[in-house]
Design an enzyme around this catalytic site. Sequence first.
Site, PDB file in Angstrom:
ATOM      1  N   ARG A 123       0.822  -1.214   0.000  1.00 14.81           N
ATOM      2  CA  ARG A 123       0.000   0.000   0.000  1.00 14.81           C
ATOM      3  C   ARG A 123       0.856   1.266   0.000  1.00 14.81           C
ATOM      4  NH1 ARG A 123      -2.382  -2.989   3.943  1.00 14.81           N
ATOM      5  NH2 ARG A 123      -4.115  -4.248   3.203  1.00 14.81           N
ATOM      6  N   LYS A 145       2.793  12.139 -10.705  1.00 12.57           N
ATOM      7  CA  LYS A 145       1.887  11.269 -11.468  1.00 12.57           C
ATOM      8  C   LYS A 145       2.653  10.036 -11.930  1.00 12.57           C
ATOM      9  CE  LYS A 145      -1.237  14.746 -13.409  1.00 12.57           C
ATOM     10  NZ  LYS A 145      -1.781  15.316 -14.646  1.00 12.57           N
ATOM     11  N   GLU A 187       9.502  19.534 -24.707  1.00 11.56           N
ATOM     12  CA  GLU A 187       8.918  19.891 -23.406  1.00 11.56           C
ATOM     13  C   GLU A 187       9.623  21.122 -22.815  1.00 11.56           C
ATOM     14  OE1 GLU A 187       6.218  18.444 -22.417  1.00 11.56           O
ATOM     15  OE2 GLU A 187       6.229  16.392 -23.186  1.00 11.56           O
ATOM     16  N   LYS A 229       7.952  23.596 -13.903  1.00  4.28           N
ATOM     17  CA  LYS A 229       7.076  22.505 -13.463  1.00  4.28           C
ATOM     18  C   LYS A 229       6.894  22.508 -11.953  1.00  4.28           C
ATOM     19  CE  LYS A 229       5.318  17.994 -14.121  1.00  4.28           C
ATOM     20  NZ  LYS A 229       5.218  16.769 -14.914  1.00  4.28           N
ATOM     21  N   GLU A 239      -4.339  19.300 -10.609  1.00  5.02           N
ATOM     22  CA  GLU A 239      -4.884  19.777 -11.878  1.00  5.02           C
ATOM     23  C   GLU A 239      -6.357  20.152 -11.808  1.00  5.02           C
ATOM     24  OE1 GLU A 239      -3.378  17.699 -15.328  1.00  5.02           O
ATOM     25  OE2 GLU A 239      -4.880  18.658 -16.591  1.00  5.02           O
ATOM     26  N   ARG A 243      -2.405  23.645 -13.509  1.00 10.16           N
ATOM     27  CA  ARG A 243      -1.558  22.552 -14.005  1.00 10.16           C
ATOM     28  C   ARG A 243      -1.895  22.197 -15.455  1.00 10.16           C
ATOM     29  NH1 ARG A 243       0.778  17.132 -10.848  1.00 10.16           N
ATOM     30  NH2 ARG A 243       1.921  16.335 -12.642  1.00 10.16           N
ATOM     31  N   ASN A 247      -0.187  20.975 -20.293  1.00  7.84           N
ATOM     32  CA  ASN A 247      -0.689  20.176 -21.410  1.00  7.84           C
ATOM     33  C   ASN A 247      -0.738  20.963 -22.713  1.00  7.84           C
ATOM     34  OD1 ASN A 247      -1.098  17.748 -20.022  1.00  7.84           O
ATOM     35  ND2 ASN A 247      -2.982  18.544 -19.147  1.00  7.84           N
ATOM     36  N   HIS A 250      -0.634  19.238 -26.017  1.00  4.85           N
ATOM     37  CA  HIS A 250      -0.823  17.821 -25.734  1.00  4.85           C
ATOM     38  C   HIS A 250      -2.192  17.268 -26.144  1.00  4.85           C
ATOM     39  CE1 HIS A 250       2.971  18.169 -23.717  1.00  4.85           C
ATOM     40  NE2 HIS A 250       2.954  16.916 -23.324  1.00  4.85           N
ATOM     41  N   HIS A 254      -1.527  13.807 -27.851  1.00  5.86           N
ATOM     42  CA  HIS A 254      -2.028  12.520 -27.366  1.00  5.86           C
ATOM     43  C   HIS A 254      -2.885  11.840 -28.427  1.00  5.86           C
ATOM     44  CE1 HIS A 254      -1.438  14.012 -22.986  1.00  5.86           C
ATOM     45  NE2 HIS A 254      -0.395  13.324 -23.398  1.00  5.86           N
ATOM     46  N   HIS A 268       7.262  11.318 -28.558  1.00  2.73           N
ATOM     47  CA  HIS A 268       6.324  12.172 -27.837  1.00  2.73           C
ATOM     48  C   HIS A 268       6.611  13.648 -28.121  1.00  2.73           C
ATOM     49  CE1 HIS A 268       3.593  13.552 -24.780  1.00  2.73           C
ATOM     50  NE2 HIS A 268       4.567  14.193 -24.158  1.00  2.73           N
TER      51      HIS A 268
HETATM   52  N1  LIG Z   1       4.475  10.722 -15.038  1.00  2.22           N
HETATM   53  C1  LIG Z   1       4.459  11.814 -15.778  1.00  2.22           C
HETATM   54  O1  LIG Z   1       4.109  12.901 -15.312  1.00  2.22           O
HETATM   55  C2  LIG Z   1       4.903  11.707 -17.209  1.00  2.22           C
HETATM   56  C3  LIG Z   1       5.114  12.874 -17.953  1.00  2.22           C
HETATM   57  C4  LIG Z   1       5.578  12.758 -19.251  1.00  2.22           C
HETATM   58  C5  LIG Z   1       5.827  11.495 -19.790  1.00  2.22           C
HETATM   59  N2  LIG Z   1       5.603  10.380 -19.043  1.00  2.22           N
HETATM   60  C6  LIG Z   1       5.882   9.029 -19.586  1.00  2.22           C
HETATM   61  O2  LIG Z   1       7.258   8.929 -19.873  1.00  2.22           O
HETATM   62  C7  LIG Z   1       7.458   7.911 -20.841  1.00  2.22           C
HETATM   63  C8  LIG Z   1       8.505   8.351 -21.834  1.00  2.22           C
HETATM   64  O3  LIG Z   1       9.703   8.589 -21.152  1.00  2.22           O
HETATM   65  P1  LIG Z   1      11.095   8.802 -21.930  1.00  2.22           P
HETATM   66  O4  LIG Z   1      10.880   9.673 -23.083  1.00  2.22           O
HETATM   67  O5  LIG Z   1      12.081   9.170 -20.914  1.00  2.22           O
HETATM   68  O6  LIG Z   1      11.362   7.363 -22.570  1.00  2.22           O
HETATM   69  P2  LIG Z   1      12.111   6.053 -22.045  1.00  2.22           P
HETATM   70  O7  LIG Z   1      12.038   5.916 -20.593  1.00  2.22           O
HETATM   71  O8  LIG Z   1      11.595   4.931 -22.859  1.00  2.22           O
HETATM   72  O9  LIG Z   1      13.646   6.331 -22.473  1.00  2.22           O
HETATM   73  C9  LIG Z   1      13.951   6.475 -23.839  1.00  2.22           C
HETATM   74  C10 LIG Z   1      15.126   5.581 -24.251  1.00  2.22           C
HETATM   75  O10 LIG Z   1      16.345   6.154 -23.791  1.00  2.22           O
HETATM   76  C11 LIG Z   1      17.107   5.193 -23.070  1.00  2.22           C
HETATM   77  N3  LIG Z   1      17.879   5.952 -22.084  1.00  2.22           N
HETATM   78  C12 LIG Z   1      17.409   6.505 -20.949  1.00  2.22           C
HETATM   79  N4  LIG Z   1      18.359   7.245 -20.371  1.00  2.22           N
HETATM   80  C13 LIG Z   1      19.458   7.171 -21.142  1.00  2.22           C
HETATM   81  C14 LIG Z   1      20.753   7.751 -21.068  1.00  2.22           C
HETATM   82  N5  LIG Z   1      21.077   8.599 -20.085  1.00  2.22           N
HETATM   83  N6  LIG Z   1      21.660   7.450 -22.028  1.00  2.22           N
HETATM   84  C15 LIG Z   1      21.300   6.617 -23.061  1.00  2.22           C
HETATM   85  N7  LIG Z   1      20.078   6.063 -23.194  1.00  2.22           N
HETATM   86  C16 LIG Z   1      19.165   6.339 -22.238  1.00  2.22           C
HETATM   87  C17 LIG Z   1      16.083   4.254 -22.522  1.00  2.22           C
HETATM   88  O11 LIG Z   1      16.641   3.008 -22.203  1.00  2.22           O
HETATM   89  C18 LIG Z   1      15.087   4.170 -23.656  1.00  2.22           C
HETATM   90  O12 LIG Z   1      15.527   3.267 -24.625  1.00  2.22           O
HETATM   91  C19 LIG Z   1       6.086   7.631 -21.451  1.00  2.22           C
HETATM   92  O13 LIG Z   1       5.625   6.387 -21.007  1.00  2.22           O
HETATM   93  C20 LIG Z   1       5.208   8.739 -20.885  1.00  2.22           C
HETATM   94  O14 LIG Z   1       3.870   8.335 -20.716  1.00  2.22           O
HETATM   95  C21 LIG Z   1       5.163  10.475 -17.762  1.00  2.22           C
HETATM   96 ZN   LIG Z   2       4.553  15.704 -22.704  1.00  2.96          ZN
END
Ligand SMILES: NC(=O)c1ccc[n+]([C@@H]2O[C@H](COP(=O)([O-])OP(=O)(O)OC[C@H]3O[C@@H](n4cnc5c(N)ncnc54)[C@H](O)[C@@H]3O)[C@@H](O)[C@H]2O)c1
Ligand SMILES: [Zn+2]
Length: 364
Positions: A123, A145, A187, A229, A239, A243, A247, A250, A254, A268
């Site tokens: 939990r 989030k 971003e 942020k 939000e 907040r 978006n 976005h 999306h 993205h």
């Molecule tokens: N929680 C939130 O508020 C929030 C906000 C925006 C996005 N997201 C989520 O984030 C995800 C996307 O994240 P992302 O773009 O970081 O993608 P990701 O985590 O898939 O990383 C992208 C690629 O880069 C590689 N990588 C990571 N760090 C590295 C480094 N320092 N050197 C070399 N390679 C590296 C990873 O292994 C992967 O192959 C999505 O699922 C999205 O929904 C969440």
């Molecule tokens: Zn985004």
Amino acid sequence: VSTEVDLVPELRVEAGSGSYPVLIELGAVDRVGEWLRQHAGGSKVMVVCDANTAAVAGERVAEAARAEIHTVPPGEQSKDVPHLEELSRAAARAGLDRGSIIVAVGGGVVGDLAGTLAATYLRGVRLVQVPTTLLAMVDSSIGGKVAVNLDEGKNLVGAFKPPQAVFIDPGLLIDLPVREFVSGMAEVIKSGLIADAELCTMLHNARVELQQRRPDVVTDVITRTCAVKVGVVSRDETETGERAILNYGHTFAHALEAASGYSPALTHGEAVSVGMGVAARLGQASGVTPSDVVELQAHLLAAYGLPSRSPVEVATDELIGAMAHDKKARAGEVGWVFLEAVGRASWGHAVAIEHVRDAVETAL
Ligand SMILES: NC(=O)c1ccc[n+]([C@@H]2O[C@H](COP(=O)([O-])OP(=O)(O)OC[C@H]3O[C@@H](n4cnc5c(N)ncnc54)[C@H](O)[C@@H]3O)[C@@H](O)[C@H]2O)c1
Ligand SMILES: [Zn+2]
């Protein structure tokens, strides 16, 4: 005894669900192990990473913290319930207890997956975020989030899980693939446009150094972007209002991602870039966004190699349909975020569907 003061964070989220430091400095990753040993008490620590981020920082952090390490395959496919189950069972087998800390070392995929684990295992146990992509540093690691995907849709199972601390080491970005770096830049540019005009000036003036990833310049830009942020989340964590400006771009992004079936041919950031173009044109047509703002935005995005038209082919009707299904759309009416000036945005704008269709057509 709290050692948090030792971190001397430049930034701190102060939100209803708690307060946590965001430490941004070159070499920050080397401070995580000691911090964890001080805070875990006698409980076990578990580092979650993917096969790439294990080598970038995960193994180092786990060794310094004397932690368990669990690695998932890189990519969005790992952000699902089967991997959440796999990690939960690994945590149980390793004997993690209520005092344990889960450490996410990776991009948004690892952050969301490990965050969902930390929100649900027993939990809820404590979470520390060590983001390794630009997107995770400026966006997903801050704000609390977390979620995993279902076949039925993205981010459908999740929680609010504010971390205990966020450790951002811009030095980790050296080997990040260019495409991922550029995606994160969308971003960064978004954050400047909605809330920090001076960041936009910096992005314009330092574009060469930034693209070369000069550590001091990257650190400054990340710090300013995180400040946007942190400020927004501290004022409106759940939000109910402000907040929503995060978006910007976005609504369309999306829908484009969904309509293209989350194609690897579209990052993205690329989707957000095209989406900001659509929002700018709609904002201009609605009399909210001045034309020089539309131009400055287009210029900045192009300077970083971000597209104004979708790199994947999608039918207009499919995209409009996906937009209506966005979980944030209320009763079919999409509340658009528009720029009022460089560094200032407003939200909740209604736009007639014919106008949306016109703007969408120019972006596909
Ligand atoms: N929680 C939130 O508020 C929030 C906000 C925006 C996005 N997201 C989520 O984030 C995800 C996307 O994240 P992302 O773009 O970081 O993608 P990701 O985590 O898939 O990383 C992208 C690629 O880069 C590689 N990588 C990571 N760090 C590295 C480094 N320092 N050197 C070399 N390679 C590296 C990873 O292994 C992967 O192959 C999505 O699922 C999205 O929904 C969440
Ligand atoms: Zn985004």
